[in-house]
Design an enzyme around this catalytic site. Structure first.
Site, PDB file in Angstrom:
ATOM      1  N   GLY A  81      -1.011  -5.411  -3.797  1.00  0.00           N
ATOM      2  CA  GLY A  81      -0.571  -6.775  -3.565  1.00  0.00           C
ATOM      3  C   GLY A  81       0.832  -7.023  -4.077  1.00  0.00           C
ATOM      4  N   GLY A  82       1.227  -6.277  -5.104  1.00  0.00           N
ATOM      5  CA  GLY A  82       2.577  -6.405  -5.648  1.00  0.00           C
ATOM      6  C   GLY A  82       3.592  -5.504  -4.982  1.00  0.00           C
ATOM      7  N   LYS A 115     -12.065 -10.340  -9.370  1.00  0.00           N
ATOM      8  CA  LYS A 115     -11.675  -9.221  -8.499  1.00  0.00           C
ATOM      9  C   LYS A 115     -12.849  -8.298  -8.162  1.00  0.00           C
ATOM     10  CE  LYS A 115      -7.479 -10.718  -8.745  1.00  0.00           C
ATOM     11  NZ  LYS A 115      -6.381  -9.953  -9.313  1.00  0.00           N
ATOM     12  N   GLY A 133       1.997  -5.406 -11.796  1.00  0.00           N
ATOM     13  CA  GLY A 133       1.279  -6.640 -11.507  1.00  0.00           C
ATOM     14  C   GLY A 133       1.091  -7.479 -12.754  1.00  0.00           C
ATOM     15  N   LYS A 135      -5.445  -1.935  -3.973  1.00  0.00           N
ATOM     16  CA  LYS A 135      -4.267  -2.247  -4.761  1.00  0.00           C
ATOM     17  C   LYS A 135      -3.073  -2.378  -3.819  1.00  0.00           C
ATOM     18  CE  LYS A 135      -3.237  -0.137  -8.439  1.00  0.00           C
ATOM     19  NZ  LYS A 135      -2.873  -1.490  -8.978  1.00  0.00           N
ATOM     20  N   GLU A 154       2.108   3.645  -7.635  1.00  0.00           N
ATOM     21  CA  GLU A 154       0.861   3.476  -8.383  1.00  0.00           C
ATOM     22  C   GLU A 154      -0.117   4.608  -8.081  1.00  0.00           C
ATOM     23  OE1 GLU A 154       0.347  -1.312  -9.040  1.00  0.00           O
ATOM     24  OE2 GLU A 154      -0.038  -0.510  -7.042  1.00  0.00           O
TER      25      GLU A 154
END
Length: 236
Positions: A98-99, A123, A29, A96, A105
């Site tokens: 979004g990418g 955030k 990200g 987590k 991850e």
């Protein structure tokens, strides 16, 4: 400071957790990219570390910045993972993905002694869920998986639209592992651990973007400076 400057400030503070000889997890990200770039500067100055990238994009960034790489097959543990987040709650449970790299991850974070999440302070949220929750799925049987997700959401007391993530070409976004991503627009997740358990039990779900009990420290950069938050005592 701009949002990118805040992200870079958080990444710079995370370097204070890095020591010579560490084995590192390298997140994915825009904020994690700042960390990789700054880490590369330290490596060129003599710091000895190796990193495990959480995506092919991060691998390319690390190679460009001169950060030595390894794999989880070649090391028995990671000392530290530094990664960004899409939402961070006071419990340090995070959303987590979004990418699109949530599977790798989470594998890397779980293999680490410590996970530090870095972000600008936008955030930080009181309750997770405003950011769409990514769910990585097998393409086969997508309709059945969507129906099972809707049932799990209802059982967890949440509801919302479930959309198939698309890539720039207008077709389904494909993860590094060859899977698709469904984004759940839930608005609010009152009990993230309960929802995480329900999602993990669904056949066809590879992984989800709720990172429960993994992050130990959050570094948040804002207009008033850097704030460091550690996981509350008593949390796993």
């Amino acid at each position: 400071m701009s949002k990118e400057e805040l992200k870079r400030a958080a990444a710079a503070r995370a370097l204070e957790y890095v020591s010579d000889g560490m084995q590192l997890g390298l997140g994915t990200g825009s904020t994690a990219k700042h960390f990789v770039e700054l880490l590369g500067e330290r490596v060129r100055a003599g710091l000895r570390v190796v990193g495990v990238p959480t995506s092919e994009g991060t691998r390319a960034d690390a190679e460009r910045c001169g950060v030595p790489l390894t794999t989880l097959d070649d090391v028995d543990h990671l000392d530290l993972t530094v990664d960004g987040a899409d939402e961070i709650a006071p419990s340090l449970d995070v959303i987590k993905g979004g990418g699109g790299a949530l599977l790798r991850e989470k594998i890397v974070a779980a293999a680490s002694t410590r996970m530090v999440v870095i972000s600008d302070d936008s955030k930080w949220v009181e309750t997770l869920g405003r950011f769409p929750l990514p769910v990585e799925v097998i393409p086969f049987g997508l309709g059945a998986t969507r129906r099972a997700l809707a049932t799990a959401f209802a059982e967890a007391g949440v509801t919302g639209e479930i959309t198939l993530r698309q890539g720039p070409d207008g077709h389904a976004f494909v993860t590094d592992g060859g899977h698709w991503i469904l984004d759940a627009h839930l608005g609010r997740i009152p009990e993230p651990p309960r929802l995480a358990a329900l999602l993990s039990a669904i056949p066809g779900v590879v992984e989800h973007g709720l990172f429960i009990g993994l992050a130990k420290t959050a570094i948040l950069a804002g207009s008033q400076g850097i704030r460091i938050v550690d996981r509350p005592r008593g949390r796993v």
